[in-house]
Design a protein around this motif. Structure first.
Motif, mmCIF file in Angstrom:
data_model
loop_
_atom_site.group_PDB
_atom_site.id
_atom_site.type_symbol
_atom_site.label_atom_id
_atom_site.label_comp_id
_atom_site.label_asym_id
_atom_site.label_seq_id
_atom_site.Cartn_x
_atom_site.Cartn_y
_atom_site.Cartn_z
ATOM 1 N N GLU A 37 9.254 10.306 -1.134
ATOM 2 C CA GLU A 37 8.016 10.236 -1.690
ATOM 3 C C GLU A 37 7.717 8.627 -1.115
ATOM 4 O O GLU A 37 8.401 7.705 -1.268
ATOM 5 C CB GLU A 37 7.724 10.390 -2.997
ATOM 6 N N GLU A 85 6.108 5.145 -1.738
ATOM 7 C CA GLU A 85 6.105 4.062 -2.825
ATOM 8 C C GLU A 85 4.808 4.088 -3.490
ATOM 9 O O GLU A 85 3.679 4.209 -2.866
ATOM 10 C CB GLU A 85 6.233 2.928 -2.439
ATOM 11 N N GLN A 86 4.873 4.116 -4.985
ATOM 12 C CA GLN A 86 3.847 4.205 -5.632
ATOM 13 C C GLN A 86 3.923 3.104 -6.800
ATOM 14 O O GLN A 86 4.684 2.438 -7.165
ATOM 15 C CB GLN A 86 3.819 5.532 -6.528
ATOM 16 N N ALA A 87 2.516 2.789 -7.439
ATOM 17 C CA ALA A 87 2.444 1.822 -8.380
ATOM 18 C C ALA A 87 1.550 2.400 -9.421
ATOM 19 O O ALA A 87 0.651 3.458 -9.244
ATOM 20 C CB ALA A 87 1.653 0.554 -7.695
ATOM 21 N N TYR A 88 1.676 1.889 -10.668
ATOM 22 C CA TYR A 88 1.009 2.562 -11.842
ATOM 23 C C TYR A 88 -0.087 1.748 -12.169
ATOM 24 O O TYR A 88 -0.120 0.401 -12.382
ATOM 25 C CB TYR A 88 2.043 2.445 -12.964
ATOM 26 N N GLN A 89 -1.222 2.269 -12.195
ATOM 27 C CA GLN A 89 -2.675 1.754 -12.483
ATOM 28 C C GLN A 89 -3.346 2.747 -13.474
ATOM 29 O O GLN A 89 -3.587 3.766 -13.114
ATOM 30 C CB GLN A 89 -3.296 1.275 -11.088
ATOM 31 N N ASP A 116 -2.180 6.307 -14.116
ATOM 32 C CA ASP A 116 -1.913 7.099 -13.167
ATOM 33 C C ASP A 116 -1.073 6.311 -11.922
ATOM 34 O O ASP A 116 -0.978 5.108 -12.022
ATOM 35 C CB ASP A 116 -3.322 7.735 -12.246
ATOM 36 N N TYR A 117 -0.147 7.255 -11.198
ATOM 37 C CA TYR A 117 0.447 6.456 -10.168
ATOM 38 C C TYR A 117 -0.259 6.628 -8.787
ATOM 39 O O TYR A 117 -0.647 7.929 -8.745
ATOM 40 C CB TYR A 117 1.869 7.353 -9.904
ATOM 41 N N ILE A 118 -0.512 5.567 -8.014
ATOM 42 C CA ILE A 118 -1.173 5.734 -6.919
ATOM 43 C C ILE A 118 -0.308 5.348 -5.800
ATOM 44 O O ILE A 118 0.488 4.371 -5.915
ATOM 45 C CB ILE A 118 -2.689 5.024 -6.865
ATOM 46 N N PRO A 119 -0.509 5.499 -4.581
ATOM 47 C CA PRO A 119 -0.071 4.748 -3.497
ATOM 48 C C PRO A 119 0.011 3.303 -3.469
ATOM 49 O O PRO A 119 -0.921 2.744 -3.943
ATOM 50 C CB PRO A 119 -0.709 5.562 -1.958
ATOM 51 N N LEU A 120 1.123 2.687 -3.291
ATOM 52 C CA LEU A 120 1.316 1.206 -3.177
ATOM 53 C C LEU A 120 0.363 0.825 -2.528
ATOM 54 O O LEU A 120 -0.235 -0.414 -2.821
ATOM 55 C CB LEU A 120 2.723 0.810 -3.042
ATOM 56 N N TYR A 138 -2.960 0.621 -4.183
ATOM 57 C CA TYR A 138 -2.629 -0.372 -5.360
ATOM 58 C C TYR A 138 -3.173 -1.778 -4.717
ATOM 59 O O TYR A 138 -3.668 -2.647 -5.319
ATOM 60 C CB TYR A 138 -1.486 -0.338 -6.073
#
Length: 63
Positions: A2, A4-8, A11-15, A18
């Motif tokens: 997957e 990389e994602q960030a938490y905002q 929800d997790y969104i694509p880095l 973010y």
């Protein structure tokens, strides 16, 4: 694997999304601080400004 994602905001969104959001928030914070601390630099938005922007954006396609 997957992306990389960030938490905002719960929800997790694509880095990349973010990071773009973070840069926009920092830029808008800078504008607000400048407007508050340097009120003498503010001018009313005019029809002339609008026409200039329309001319600059003529033919530009937004995705």
């Amino acid at each position: 694997m997957e992306a990389e994602q960030a938490y905002q905001s719960g929800d997790y969104i694509p880095l990349e999304e973010y990071e773009e959001s973070l840069v926009m928030r920092l830029f808008l914070d800078f504008l607000m601080k400048t407007a508050i601390n340097q009120t003498e630099t503010l001018v009313p938005y005019s029809k002339t400004m609008s026409a200039e922007i329309d001319q600059l954006l003529a033919g530009v396609t937004v995705e």
